[in-house]
Scaffold this motif. Structure first.
Motif, PDB file in Angstrom:
ATOM      1  N   UNK A  94     129.447  27.986 -36.976  1.00  0.00           N
ATOM      2  CA  UNK A  94     130.582  28.677 -36.361  1.00  0.00           C
ATOM      3  C   UNK A  94     131.846  28.507 -37.182  1.00  0.00           C
ATOM      4  N   UNK A  95     132.132  27.284 -37.624  1.00  0.00           N
ATOM      5  CA  UNK A  95     133.341  27.037 -38.401  1.00  0.00           C
ATOM      6  C   UNK A  95     133.262  27.675 -39.781  1.00  0.00           C
ATOM      7  N   UNK A  96     132.078  27.698 -40.371  1.00  0.00           N
ATOM      8  CA  UNK A  96     131.929  28.296 -41.697  1.00  0.00           C
ATOM      9  C   UNK A  96     132.056  29.817 -41.653  1.00  0.00           C
ATOM     10  N   UNK A  97     131.418  30.445 -40.663  1.00  0.00           N
ATOM     11  CA  UNK A  97     131.532  31.899 -40.530  1.00  0.00           C
ATOM     12  C   UNK A  97     132.985  32.292 -40.283  1.00  0.00           C
ATOM     13  N   UNK A  98     133.658  31.558 -39.430  1.00  0.00           N
ATOM     14  CA  UNK A  98     135.058  31.838 -39.141  1.00  0.00           C
ATOM     15  C   UNK A  98     135.891  31.804 -40.414  1.00  0.00           C
ATOM     16  N   UNK A  99     135.618  30.837 -41.278  1.00  0.00           N
ATOM     17  CA  UNK A  99     136.383  30.734 -42.528  1.00  0.00           C
ATOM     18  C   UNK A  99     136.064  31.896 -43.467  1.00  0.00           C
TER      19      UNK A  99
END
Length: 327
Positions: free
Chosen positions: A102-107
């Motif tokens: 989730x955090x990687x896709x958001x970035x």
């Protein structure tokens, strides 16, 4: 209507029945759920297949290779089957924390110039405890501080790899544009890929430790480090630098000029390789053989001057590359 998943997770498996269940659970428990999980097993002879088959999640695509293709070919096969916009890589003994994807896709959604995003890492041992091993990768991973792609490439050249393979989320187009992992490699396949990605895109490391990297005698994670890289792999990886556009090359090696002839570029590169020493010396000789096949007097003077100034460093040096004109 587009039914393709946002992420393709590539999980390679071989004789990790002890660990792979926890690895799969950590993937399926991600807070970001729009992914496919492609599991490729290299004919494990333990109970890995039984553990894999115990999961019934519809996002899983399980493939049993007819022969042991090895880790690199299995990963590449997974990438060829991937339908996602992003590709996540993990080995069968590593663990993700729930918020990783989730955090990687958001970035990546917000930073279109970034080709791959990594996470900070916690190194664990075979029992899953924080590793206290003498060969502890934690200090290496702690060097993964964010910087521009030219600085990353300079770091890779001078110090090797500090990025953790199972922490990576890579845009699928990076593989489409730059190629998949080099199947000739046994160790440094990840470093080779990060160099290629940085030749065109920025990369980024999240501060959060969202990946547990298992180190130990049975670990199959493919994160490679400078002390492990073979002479041949060093040649293949670092010769790529000569193909970088002049401005990027200049920034990596802190040159006064940003435009070079092929021989000027080679001379700078050879000098940097010989200053670095180790496997870089083999790279230097390989480039010299390739670029200066018919050296001019000026070319020969450059090489002789360099060897003269550094003869102590080469006194016991023996080039191991078969077929070289240097012995």
């Amino acid at each position: 209507m587009n039914n393709k998943p946002k992420i393709s997770v590539i999980l390679t498996s071989y004789n990790h029945a002890k660990y792979i269940g926890a690895t799969i659970e950590s993937i399926l428990n991600q807070t970001f759920s729009d992914f496919e999980l492609i599991i490729l097993d290299n004919i494990s002879d333990d109970n890995s297949v039984g553990v894999i088959n115990s999961f019934s999640d519809k996002r899983i695509r399980f493939i049993q290779n007819p022969v042991n293709m090895g880790m690199v070919m299995s990963v590449n096969k997974g990438i060829s089957l991937a339908q996602g916009e992003y590709v996540a890589l993990i080995s069968s003994d590593d663990i993700w924390l729930p918020e990783k994807l989730e955090m990687q896709v958001d970035y990546l959604e917000k930073q279109q110039n970034v080709g791959a995003v990594f996470t900070s890492v916690v190194v664990i041992d075979e029992s899953g405890m924080v590793s206290t091993s003498v060969k502890n990768y934690q200090n290496i991973f702690n060097n993964a501080k964010n910087k521009g792609r030219d600085e990353w490439l300079g770091y890779f050249f001078n110090k090797g790899n500090c990025l953790c393979y199972p922490s990576a989320l890579v845009r699928k187009k990076c593989f489409d544009e730059l190629g998949v992992f080099d199947a000739r490699f046994q160790i440094a396949l990840d470093l080779d890929m990060w160099v290629r990605v940085c030749s065109r895109y920025e990369i980024y490391v999240l501060d959060e430790a969202l990946t547990k990297f298992r180190s130990g005698s049975n670990s199959t994670s493919s994160s490679s480090f400078s002390g492990d890289i073979s002479s041949y792999e060093s040649e293949v990886i670092y010769q790529q630098y000569l193909g970088f556009e002049d401005r990027l090359f200049s920034k990596i090696f802190h040159c006064d000029s940003s435009e070079f002839s092929a021989k000027e570029k080679a001379k700078i590169f050879i000098t940097k390789c010989l200053e670095k020493g180790g496997n870089h010396m083999n790279v230097a000789f390989k480039v010299f053989n390739d670029v200066f096949k018919n050296p001019t007097l000026e070319d020969t003077a450059f090489i002789n001057k360099f060897f003269s100034e550094r003869k102590n460093a080469f006194k016991n040096f023996k080039l191991i590359r078969v077929g070289s004109t240097y012995k």
